[in-house]
Design an enzyme around this catalytic site. Structure first.
Site, PDB file in Angstrom:
ATOM      1  N   GLU A  15       0.820  -1.208   0.000  1.00  0.00           N
ATOM      2  CA  GLU A  15       0.000   0.000   0.000  1.00  0.00           C
ATOM      3  C   GLU A  15       0.861   1.268   0.000  1.00  0.00           C
ATOM      4  O   GLU A  15       0.406   2.344   0.371  1.00  0.00           O
ATOM      5  CB  GLU A  15      -0.953  -0.028   1.206  1.00  0.00           C
ATOM      6  CG  GLU A  15      -2.030  -1.098   1.046  1.00  0.00           C
ATOM      7  CD  GLU A  15      -2.853  -1.282   2.302  1.00  0.00           C
ATOM      8  OE1 GLU A  15      -3.932  -0.699   2.385  1.00  0.00           O
ATOM      9  OE2 GLU A  15      -2.414  -2.014   3.198  1.00  0.00           O
ATOM     10  N   SER A 152      -6.640  -2.953   1.824  1.00  0.00           N
ATOM     11  CA  SER A 152      -7.047  -2.456   0.507  1.00  0.00           C
ATOM     12  C   SER A 152      -7.578  -3.558  -0.413  1.00  0.00           C
ATOM     13  O   SER A 152      -7.457  -3.462  -1.631  1.00  0.00           O
ATOM     14  CB  SER A 152      -5.887  -1.720  -0.199  1.00  0.00           C
ATOM     15  OG  SER A 152      -5.605  -0.517   0.481  1.00  0.00           O
ATOM     16  N   TYR A 222      -9.949   3.640  -4.525  1.00  0.00           N
ATOM     17  CA  TYR A 222      -9.062   4.789  -4.713  1.00  0.00           C
ATOM     18  C   TYR A 222      -9.266   5.560  -6.008  1.00  0.00           C
ATOM     19  O   TYR A 222      -8.567   6.529  -6.261  1.00  0.00           O
ATOM     20  CB  TYR A 222      -7.592   4.347  -4.585  1.00  0.00           C
ATOM     21  CG  TYR A 222      -7.316   3.723  -3.245  1.00  0.00           C
ATOM     22  CD1 TYR A 222      -7.426   4.481  -2.074  1.00  0.00           C
ATOM     23  CD2 TYR A 222      -6.986   2.380  -3.119  1.00  0.00           C
ATOM     24  CE1 TYR A 222      -7.201   3.913  -0.839  1.00  0.00           C
ATOM     25  CE2 TYR A 222      -6.763   1.796  -1.874  1.00  0.00           C
ATOM     26  CZ  TYR A 222      -6.868   2.572  -0.739  1.00  0.00           C
ATOM     27  OH  TYR A 222      -6.659   2.010   0.478  1.00  0.00           O
ATOM     28  N   ARG A 261     -10.900   2.539  12.386  1.00  0.00           N
ATOM     29  CA  ARG A 261     -12.020   2.496  11.461  1.00  0.00           C
ATOM     30  C   ARG A 261     -12.479   1.057  11.364  1.00  0.00           C
ATOM     31  O   ARG A 261     -11.695   0.180  11.000  1.00  0.00           O
ATOM     32  CB  ARG A 261     -11.615   3.014  10.081  1.00  0.00           C
ATOM     33  CG  ARG A 261     -12.821   3.452   9.234  1.00  0.00           C
ATOM     34  CD  ARG A 261     -12.452   3.643   7.790  1.00  0.00           C
ATOM     35  NE  ARG A 261     -12.306   2.359   7.149  1.00  0.00           N
ATOM     36  CZ  ARG A 261     -11.406   2.079   6.198  1.00  0.00           C
ATOM     37  NH1 ARG A 261     -10.558   2.991   5.794  1.00  0.00           N
ATOM     38  NH2 ARG A 261     -11.349   0.882   5.669  1.00  0.00           N
ATOM     39  N   ASP A 263     -14.683  -1.782   9.739  1.00  0.00           N
ATOM     40  CA  ASP A 263     -15.399  -2.123   8.508  1.00  0.00           C
ATOM     41  C   ASP A 263     -16.457  -3.170   8.823  1.00  0.00           C
ATOM     42  O   ASP A 263     -16.183  -4.149   9.524  1.00  0.00           O
ATOM     43  CB  ASP A 263     -14.424  -2.652   7.447  1.00  0.00           C
ATOM     44  CG  ASP A 263     -13.498  -1.561   6.908  1.00  0.00           C
ATOM     45  OD1 ASP A 263     -13.779  -0.373   7.179  1.00  0.00           O
ATOM     46  OD2 ASP A 263     -12.503  -1.891   6.234  1.00  0.00           O
ATOM     47  N   GLU A 276     -13.459  -6.174  10.001  1.00  0.00           N
ATOM     48  CA  GLU A 276     -12.075  -5.908  10.403  1.00  0.00           C
ATOM     49  C   GLU A 276     -11.967  -4.498  10.961  1.00  0.00           C
ATOM     50  O   GLU A 276     -12.871  -3.677  10.807  1.00  0.00           O
ATOM     51  CB  GLU A 276     -11.135  -6.041   9.197  1.00  0.00           C
ATOM     52  CG  GLU A 276     -11.450  -5.032   8.103  1.00  0.00           C
ATOM     53  CD  GLU A 276     -10.207  -4.403   7.479  1.00  0.00           C
ATOM     54  OE1 GLU A 276      -9.082  -4.711   7.885  1.00  0.00           O
ATOM     55  OE2 GLU A 276     -10.380  -3.546   6.585  1.00  0.00           O
ATOM     56  N   ASN A 278      -9.252  -1.142  11.095  1.00  0.00           N
ATOM     57  CA  ASN A 278      -8.062  -0.490  10.541  1.00  0.00           C
ATOM     58  C   ASN A 278      -7.518   0.487  11.563  1.00  0.00           C
ATOM     59  O   ASN A 278      -8.258   1.328  12.063  1.00  0.00           O
ATOM     60  CB  ASN A 278      -8.439   0.272   9.270  1.00  0.00           C
ATOM     61  CG  ASN A 278      -8.995  -0.669   8.223  1.00  0.00           C
ATOM     62  OD1 ASN A 278      -8.249  -1.367   7.559  1.00  0.00           O
ATOM     63  ND2 ASN A 278     -10.313  -0.730   8.110  1.00  0.00           N
ATOM     64  N   GLY A 282      -6.967   5.188   5.796  1.00  0.00           N
ATOM     65  CA  GLY A 282      -6.519   6.015   4.679  1.00  0.00           C
ATOM     66  C   GLY A 282      -6.887   7.475   4.869  1.00  0.00           C
ATOM     67  O   GLY A 282      -7.899   7.813   5.484  1.00  0.00           O
TER      68      GLY A 282
END
Ligand SMILES: Nc1ncnc2c1ncn2[C@@H]1O[C@H](COP(=O)(O)OP(=O)(O)O)[C@@H](O)[C@H]1O
Ligand SMILES: [Mg+2]
Length: 316
Positions: A15, A152, A222, A261, A263, A276, A278, A282
């Site tokens: 990433e 990602s 993205y 964060r 998900d 999951e 994070n 991002g």
């Protein structure tokens, strides 16, 4: 001039490009806010660079392996440099989906049924002879195969029949030593950001992602225009309340600080399932944490400063 902040970005993870995009925006925001900014692309010279620069804090804009798994956090602890985001243990727990999903299950947090396979289980223990048991173990097709330690959506495959399973596993295992086979949940895909400050936890409005291709993959994440975003997510009040409650609970369960964060997917039954967490979300133009912050009137610059102050002020 305010304090000196080293912005760690790039690195050698898959990433890297995403991290450079996050890092550049973070550098601009900190500069505009009056901080002295030292951008550092993470290489084998990171430690000497940090020792000579002696920043007051490090902003971690790294994503993926080494930046998000506790490695760089351990280095910063050793050097005595405060840093943004969760600590070593929370980072390690969140980075490994095989471990974090166990913690979710053991603590009553809904997560899709799954099984974990390691390269060693295949090579040393004959696990390949039991692939026929997998569909029943996770509740049937479709299912999703993904590396346990990656981000990602790299190495992720949606699988709709048994014949596709071996290749999907090989693909996921080419990204690392462990892969997860998980039940695919059709429904609303959400990213729920959590911030903590001196006044306690703040769960930001859940963001709902609708990938126009049907799969929220690397390109959908993205490339502007490939995904539609709804902030707040289009959920019933009761489901919304549960999503918000779960995000806060998961943040605390893993021992996160400053930011995370979570998900999730909300299936047809209305039950939010946690996929999951994070720990270095991002910060690009299309990223979900900044989008959620803007929805409550917190600008990108304010968000970056808030996380930086959490590090500088020693918020645990
Ligand atoms: N079990 C699942 N059911 C439905 N969608 C999933 C599932 N697992 C992953 N996805 C989709 O793939 C995306 C990436 O998966 P995720 O588990 O968040 O891993 P990562 O973001 O670390 O690659 C999710 O945001 C979601 O859109
Ligand atoms: Mg994700």
């Amino acid at each position: 001039m305010k304090e000196k902040i080293a912005v760690l970005m790039g690195g050698r993870s898959l990433e890297r490009e995403v991290s450079l995009r996050s890092g550049r925006r973070v550098c601009e925001a900190l500069t505009e806010r009056g901080y002295r900014v030292v951008p550092l692309d993470v290489t084998a010279d990171l430690v000497p660079a940090l020792r000579s620069e002696r920043p007051d804090a490090a902003y971690i804009a790294l994503h993926g392996k080494y930046g998000e798994d506790g490695t760089v956090q351990e280095v910063l602890e050793f050097l005595g440099i405060p840093y943004t985001g969760p600590g070593v243990v929370a980072s390690a727990l969140a980075w490994d989906k095989a471990v974090s999903k166990r913690l979710f299950r053991e603590n009553g947090i809904p997560t899709p049924d799954w099984v974990t396979f390691s390269t060693a289980a295949f090579k040393e223990m004959g696990a390949a002879t039991a692939l026929d048991l997998v569909p029943d173990a996770v509740g049937g097709f479709p299912l999703v195969v993904k590396p346990a330690e990656q981000g990602s959506a790299l190495g992720l495959t949606r699988v709709s029949e048994a014949a596709e399973l071996p290749n999907a596993l090989m693909n996921a295992l080419s990204y690392g030593d462990k892969a997860i086979v998980e039940k695919w949940i059709d429904g609303a895909e959400l990213a729920v950001s959590v911030l903590d400050g001196p006044d306690g936890l703040r769960v930001l409005p859940p963001v709902e992602m609708v990938a126009l291709s049907g799969l929220f993959d690397f390109s959908a994440m993205y490339t502007p225009g490939e995904t539609e975003y709804y902030v707040p997510a289009r959920l019933d009040d009761a489901v919304m309340a549960e999503v918000v409650r779960l995000a806060g609970e998961v943040h605390v369960l893993l021992g996160c600080r400053h930011v995370s964060r979570v998900d999730m997917v909300v299936g047809a039954d209305g039950v939010p399932q946690v996929l999951e967490v994070n720990t270095s979300p991002g910060m690009t133009e299309t990223s979900l944490l900044p989008m959620a912050a803007v929805a409550v009137g917190v600008t990108f610059q304010e968000l970056v400063e808030l996380l930086t102050r959490a590090a500088l002020d020693g918020l645990e």
